[in-house]
Design an enzyme around this catalytic site. Structure first.
Site: not given
Ligand SMILES: *Cc1c(COP(=O)(O)O)cnc(C)c1O
Length: 456
Positions: A269, A307-309, A349, A375-376
């Site tokens: 997150g 972490p993802g983003r 978003y 087309c939106e």
């Molecule tokens: C999407 C998600 C993440 C990653 O969130 P980021 O905002 O991209 O870091 C981590 N854990 C869970 C359970 C998620 O659904």
């Protein structure tokens, strides 16, 4: 006439520049991996224009160093701890990206059976995979147990019972962690906030102890940890500290009830800079969390992060070509060849992505709405952007490494874009552009006799 540089007698006239002086451009969110050199945009040691010419557009361009350094920042911030960084692969699940993170020593956070297969395909160690998500099917649970997954992050009491049954059928015990909803406000977009009580994710804080007590009685389950994930694009430390305190309160209650919790998973997150956000640096954010953890006497615990983003968001851009300029009385549009099917975040978003020319031109900027061909009316990438550009130019949409390609669709029967990974002065095509036959590969021609003539 051949110039002889360095010889004293060549008094060459001052050359008229063939191109104007490089236009000064502000740093991109993806700096220093995406940077300006000789008046154009570069990724590491390659000009972006060269990649666009070689591979066509729309084109996702990623910096391998940006991804590697982002993973390293987490690992260094956790040095000396028993910890695992599980890349939340839904942010960008392209195989080569997963391979990069696997080689960097990361585990994976998955949310579907498809992601499990992708992670395995990329060489992930199943023991280092955690399985999140509110709607796991029995088939997904079975497969995850068969490959020896590290942990299920269980999100409801009903899921506990189903997982117990599936594990017993297989004659094994499922390692589980309960995802608790700490009921803290992450102060982010409602669609990406997940830690409030009215939200579908996690087990409510006040039900968590009872849920652990139930889990401990189920023979198909082995309680191993606790988990929370409060949202996405979080740009301050405070919500994390609140969540950590709430989770530690629970840890203490659960352990007082005689149920040992081995690990603590604090989710993902952490936000990134898209425009002017100032998220804490990983090091500072982590230091604050570890300090609180130590202060409360939980510093010895195994720690997981998801972490993802923050690992991939600013490691990528999307390069798109301006197809048409369409000046109008109220709004002027730049119609580009990337759309909401390639880059859904603005449509979904109202997200902001910086948009810059790959080769800036001198001139007076005009305000444009940058829109795609889909087309939106919702198919836009940026509004009221001051740009000097014309048809045929390439634009770079910044911060496109996370939740862009992984959310891409085939809407309007548009094939998915190509992806290129750059490391230093070398590049590799990691996803070829889709061709129409890719799009209907699983479809079957009409065989039923359903056609009735409308003619007499
Ligand atoms: C999407 C998600 C993440 C990653 O969130 P980021 O905002 O991209 O870091 C981590 N854990 C869970 C359970 C998620 O659904």
């Amino acid at each position: 006439m051949t110039a002889r540089p360095g010889s004293a007698d060549t008094a060459l006239p001052t050359m008229t520049p063939t191109s104007p002086d490089p236009v000064a451009m502000p740093a991109l969110p993806g700096a220093p991996y995406f940077h300006w050199r000789d008046g154009e945009l570069w990724v590491e040691e390659l000009p972006v224009a060269e990649l666009a010419r070689a591979h066509g557009t729309p084109l996702f361009v990623y910096s391998a160093s940006a991804m590697r350094d982002a993973a390293r920042a987490y690992q260094q911030a956790l040095a000396g701890r028993d910890a695992l960084v599980c890349y939340a692969m839904k942010a960008n699940s392209t195989l080569a990206v997963l391979e990069l993170f696997a080689r960097a020593g990361c585990g994976f956070d998955i949310v579907s059976g498809g992601e499990l297969e992708r992670a395995l395909r990329a060489g992930a160690d199943p023991q280092r995979i955690v399985f999140s998500g509110v709607g796991k099917t029995r088939a997904e649970m079975r497969r995850a147990l068969q490959v020896g997954i590290g942990c299920f992050n269980v999100e409801s009491l009903a899921e506990l019972d189903v997982l117990d049954a599936v594990a017993r059928e297989l004659g094994c015990r499922a390692p589980v962690s309960l995802r608790v909803n700490p009921d803290v406000d992450a102060q982010t977009h409602p669609y990406i906030s997940t830690g409030l009580r009215d939200n579908k994710f996690g087990i409510p804080h006040e039900q968590a102890l009872a849920a652990y007590q139930r889990a401990a009685t189920l023979p198909g389950l082995q309680v191993v940890g606790i988990d929370c994930h409060i949202g996405s694009q979080i740009t301050s430390v405070a919500p994390y500290l609140d969540a950590l305190d709430r989770v530690l309160d629970l840890v203490e209650q659960v352990e007082a009830a005689g149920i040992a919790l081995h690990h603590l998973d604090l989710g993902g997150g952490l936000g990134i800079t898209y425009r002017d956000e100032t998220p804490p640096a990983v090091q500072a954010w982590m230091a604050a969390l570890l300090q609180r953890l130590d202060a409360r006497g939980h510093g010895h615990r195994r720690l997981l992060f998801e972490p993802g983003r923050s690992l991939v968001g600013n490691a990528g851009i999307c390069v798109t070509e301006v197809l048409y300029t369409k000046p109008g009385p109220a709004k002027s549009f730049l119609i580009v060849d990337a759309g909401m099917n390639d880059l859904p975040r603005p449509a979904m978003y109202e997200a902001y992505h910086a948009i810059v020319p790959v080769r800036p031109r001198a001139g007076t900027p005009e305000l444009w709405d940058v829109v795609g061909p889909v087309c939106e009316s919702g198919d836009w990438l940026g509004r009221d952007r001051a740009l000097v550009t014309q048809a045929g130019d390439w634009l770079a949409v910044a911060s496109a490494g996370a939740y862009c390609m992984s959310m891409a669709s085939h809407y309007n029967t548009r094939g998915k874009a190509a992806e290129v990974l750059v490391s230093g002065a070398r590049s590799q095509l990691i996803r070829a552009r889709e061709v129409p036959s890719d799009l209907w590969r699983q479809e079957r021609a009409l065989a039923l006799d359903v056609v009735t003539s409308t003619r007499a």
